[in-house]
Design a protein around this motif. Structure first.
Motif, mmCIF file in Angstrom:
data_model
loop_
_atom_site.group_PDB
_atom_site.id
_atom_site.type_symbol
_atom_site.label_atom_id
_atom_site.label_comp_id
_atom_site.label_asym_id
_atom_site.label_seq_id
_atom_site.Cartn_x
_atom_site.Cartn_y
_atom_site.Cartn_z
ATOM 1 N N LEU A 1 37.141 39.232 39.109
ATOM 2 C CA LEU A 1 37.382 38.607 40.411
ATOM 3 C C LEU A 1 36.104 38.416 41.212
ATOM 4 C CD1 LEU A 1 40.641 40.470 41.493
ATOM 5 C CD2 LEU A 1 40.437 38.092 40.738
ATOM 6 N N PHE A 2 35.217 39.434 41.170
ATOM 7 C CA PHE A 2 34.072 39.420 42.072
ATOM 8 C C PHE A 2 32.732 39.238 41.368
ATOM 9 C CE2 PHE A 2 37.419 41.878 44.154
ATOM 10 C CZ PHE A 2 37.548 41.170 45.335
ATOM 11 N N GLY A 3 32.703 39.363 40.050
ATOM 12 C CA GLY A 3 31.500 39.022 39.297
ATOM 13 C C GLY A 3 30.446 40.094 39.238
ATOM 14 N N THR B 1 24.888 30.536 41.653
ATOM 15 C CA THR B 1 26.260 30.039 41.764
ATOM 16 C C THR B 1 27.211 30.883 40.914
ATOM 17 O OG1 THR B 1 25.452 27.794 42.125
ATOM 18 C CG2 THR B 1 27.753 28.040 41.422
ATOM 19 N N GLY B 2 28.285 31.356 41.540
ATOM 20 C CA GLY B 2 29.284 32.150 40.836
ATOM 21 C C GLY B 2 29.030 33.643 40.865
ATOM 22 N N PHE C 1 29.603 36.900 33.752
ATOM 23 C CA PHE C 1 29.440 35.445 33.760
ATOM 24 C C PHE C 1 30.658 34.734 33.170
ATOM 25 C CE2 PHE C 1 25.161 37.091 33.992
ATOM 26 C CZ PHE C 1 24.493 36.204 34.826
ATOM 27 N N ASN C 2 31.816 35.431 33.067
ATOM 28 C CA ASN C 2 32.940 34.782 32.385
ATOM 29 C C ASN C 2 33.582 33.677 33.217
ATOM 30 O OD1 ASN C 2 34.429 36.219 34.238
ATOM 31 N ND2 ASN C 2 35.632 37.360 32.728
ATOM 32 N N GLN C 3 33.231 33.577 34.510
ATOM 33 C CA GLN C 3 33.693 32.460 35.322
ATOM 34 C C GLN C 3 32.666 31.327 35.369
ATOM 35 O OE1 GLN C 3 36.863 32.494 36.663
ATOM 36 N NE2 GLN C 3 37.003 34.393 35.463
ATOM 37 N N ILE C 4 31.559 31.536 34.656
ATOM 38 C CA ILE C 4 30.490 30.531 34.632
ATOM 39 C C ILE C 4 30.472 29.928 33.236
ATOM 40 C CG2 ILE C 4 28.023 30.134 34.984
ATOM 41 C CD1 ILE C 4 28.038 32.654 36.770
#
Length: 633
Positions: free
Chosen positions: A20-22, A186-187, A206-209
């Motif tokens: 959720l928060f990286g 970013t992210g 980095f799984n949201q990137i």
């Protein structure tokens, strides 16, 4: 109502938090298993940097390769804030604004699977430090990680770090393009995490990137934030255990993984060996069949054979060996792990007579020890009373002092650095100098089967006093799986403590405890250890004249008194009473060189001809079993 979260649930919570928060920090003081990845359970270790003694010490570094990688071309590069880095030792900027090795291990994010399955406690870990100044004419002190993620997704970057007076925060960003990097945050929810005085675990997800996945150009950059980054007070930020974890993309065949580590194995020479099923050591994520191999570093000491998936380990000779086992799935580079086998001496059967240590020659080669005995050392400086001695005495050839280079392979004749010296008929001497392999002890194995009563003599002495006080204390144990215990005499520990130079002290007629009588294997350890002092040189102590005597069934009042001396090349034995018995003369290596019989006489003469040196003389009668050492000049 009580509320609690077990470890599995907590780790799942952490994984969700990162998703959720990286980003998350875990302080070294928290009760979290920080040596295990807390990313996606299906992820694999892709890259791992271990900073150990293979890195040069006190040397400015520019690049460090990972010790484990599933993709080629990963590397850690360093940019110094000072133009012209790295500098030569005579330059005023030598070791300023530098990246260097330092001694600061931590279990945080240590990954045994990335280090041949070696456990943390024997990993030989150090660390790297980035030193002030952090800003200068060369820009900023910066760590650059080149991390090709071809074939992988859901990238997680982890490491341990601590501040030692140099910075307040880290600045983390990344690049995903080819050519000149374009850096971005970013992210990332927290690209400037705080530093602490203690190690913390930093996890960047980095799984949201999406651009970080399956990208041969992926890079991460770490810089530093603080109030006055140009100051130069010799302070630093310390890092350890950088890693990348990721999940394999469909169709990307993964290498075997190490699922269990084999720890140190302690065996007895010519005794029982052991077997391991390598299917319990390795597993393949794709269920590919595995081909195994096994190699012993020193096959004359420890033999390793392979039958199918089972490796057999056989202890042949006192010493140790690294056993390396490998697995290959036919698609990826071979994966290997290793473990060490320490082989102790077999036991001398005391029912057959006395056992003695009275001589050791300085010309003995490395890995040689008296029969039934072994010299031991540690993997640290100045071992204390409770520190383990789990390595046979050995001096690496690159650790011989320049004055001793002519002695390579003969560690008992050195004059410098940590060493055991052979003193001929004066036994041996121990001295430490802080080499990370400090001494030490003498271990003797005795079989007390069919022995109801036994006694022990030995001698300790001070050769050089120096400022740090050392002692030699006597311990014992009856198997390889329990700690050593003090051997007591009249309710007191038995030890020799540093005294005046030239001092000697004899410990005579020490009765061995009843609880070890009739035991088949007993180890006795004379441990040389630091008592007090943390500066200046250490005491050099002597150990000699160790004699184990079987006194089962012998009445002390019936023992005859013998006098043995030399004259004109002969050994002469006299007794105040009539003697019937056998005389045996051994050299210092235990070889029988002469026998003689004494019949209804008070005197016996043994002529050794022209032979000179130190000898052990043994007299066996119906009532006595007498042993002594003598010098024939």
């Amino acid at each position: 109502m009580k509320h609690f979260v077990n470890k599995l649930t907590f780790n799942a919570f952490i994984a969700v938090f990162i998703a959720l928060f990286g980003f998350i920090l875990i302080h070294s003081g928290q009760s979290v298993n920080c040596t295990t990845s807390i990313s996606n359970p299906s992820s694999n270790l892709v890259f791992f940097w271990l900073f150990d003694t293979s890195l040069p010490n006190d040397t400015p570094l520019e690049a460090i390769d990972p010790i484990y990688n599933l993709n080629p071309n990963a590397i850690l590069l360093y940019n110094s804030a000072l133009s012209g880095y790295p500098f030569s030792p005579d330059h005023p900027n030598w070791r300023k604004a530098s990246m260097e090795r330092r001694n600061a291990p931590t279990p945080l994010n240590y990954r045994p699977e990335g280090n041949n399955g070696i456990s943390y406690d024997v990993s030989n870990m150090r660390a790297i430090q980035v030193k002030q100044p952090f800003v200068g004419d060369g820009g900023e002190n910066t760590l650059y990680f080149h991390l090709p993620t071809n074939g992988f997704k859901d990238i997680v970057f982890q490491f341990a770090a601590k501040n030692e007076g140099a910075a307040d925060k880290l600045s983390i960003d990344y690049s995903v393009n080819s050519g000149e990097p374009v850096w971005t945050t970013t992210g990332l929810a927290n690209p400037t995490p705080d530093l602490s005085d203690n190690y913390q675990l930093y996890v960047v997800n980095f799984n949201q990137i999406n651009e970080a996945s399956n990208n041969q150009h992926f890079k991460i950059r770490i810089r530093f934030i603080g109030e006055n980054m140009s100051v130069d007070e010799g302070k630093r930020v310390t890092f350890n255990n950088f890693s990348i974890d990721a999940s394999a993309l469909s169709g990307n065949n993964l290498p075997p993984v190490i699922i269990n580590n084999i720890e140190l194995q302690e065996l007895i020479e010519q005794g029982d060996g052991m077997e391991f099923n390598l299917n319990n050591i390795f597993s393949d994520p794709d269920n590919d069949p595995l081909v195994f191999s096994v190699v012993s570093e020193r096959p004359t000491m420890v033999q390793a054979t392979l039958t199918g998936s089972t490796t057999s380990i056989t202890p042949l000779k006192r010493g140790d060996a690294i056993i390396t086992i490998t697995a290959n799935d036919g698609f990826n580079p071979t994966v290997q792990t290793s473990f060490r086998v320490l082989v102790y001496p077999r036991a001398f059967p005391l029912k057959d007579g006395e056992l003695s240590f009275t001589y050791w020659n300085y010309n003995e080669p490395e890995y040689s020890y008296p029969q039934y005995m072994m010299f031991l050392q540690s993997e640290q400086n100045d071992p204390k009373i409770n520190d383990a001695l789990l390595f046979p005495y050995f001096i690496p050839h690159d650790d011989y002092h320049p004055d001793d280079l002519a002695n390579l392979g003969f560690p008992y004749k050195n004059s410098r650095r940590t060493r055991i010296n052979g003193l001929d008929d004066d036994g041996i001497a121990f001295i430490n100098t802080g080499r990370g392999r400090d001494l030490g002890g003498l271990l003797i194995a005795v079989d007390l089967s069919e022995v109801e009563s036994a006694k022990l003599d030995w001698l300790g002495g001070t050769i050089i006093r120096n400022n740090r006080v050392y002692a030699i204390r006597l311990f014992y144990r009856t198997n390889l799986f329990t700690p050593f215990a003090d051997l007591m005499h009249n309710g007191q520990e038995i030890e020799y403590v540093t005294a005046q130079q030239g001092d000697v002290k004899r410990f005579s007629d020490i009765s061995l405890p009843d609880n070890i009588m009739n035991q088949k294997y007993v180890q006795f350890l004379w441990k040389y250890y630091l008592v007090e002092g943390d500066t200046s040189s250490r005491a050099q102590l002597r150990l000699d004249d160790i004699v184990f005597k079987n006194v089962t069934g012998i009445n002390e009042s019936q023992k005859a008194k013998f006098d043995i001396y030399t004259k004109d090349g002969e050994i002469i034995l006299t007794s105040p009473t009539i003697v019937n018995g056998d005389i045996m003369v051994y050299d210092v290596m235990g070889r029988l060189i002469k026998t003689n019989k004494i019949r209804n006489s008070t005197t016996s003469v043994v002529d050794l001809g022209m032979i000179k040196g130190v000898f052990v003389v043994r007299l066996i009668t119906s009532e006595n079993n007498f042993l002594t050492k003598i010098l024939l000049r």
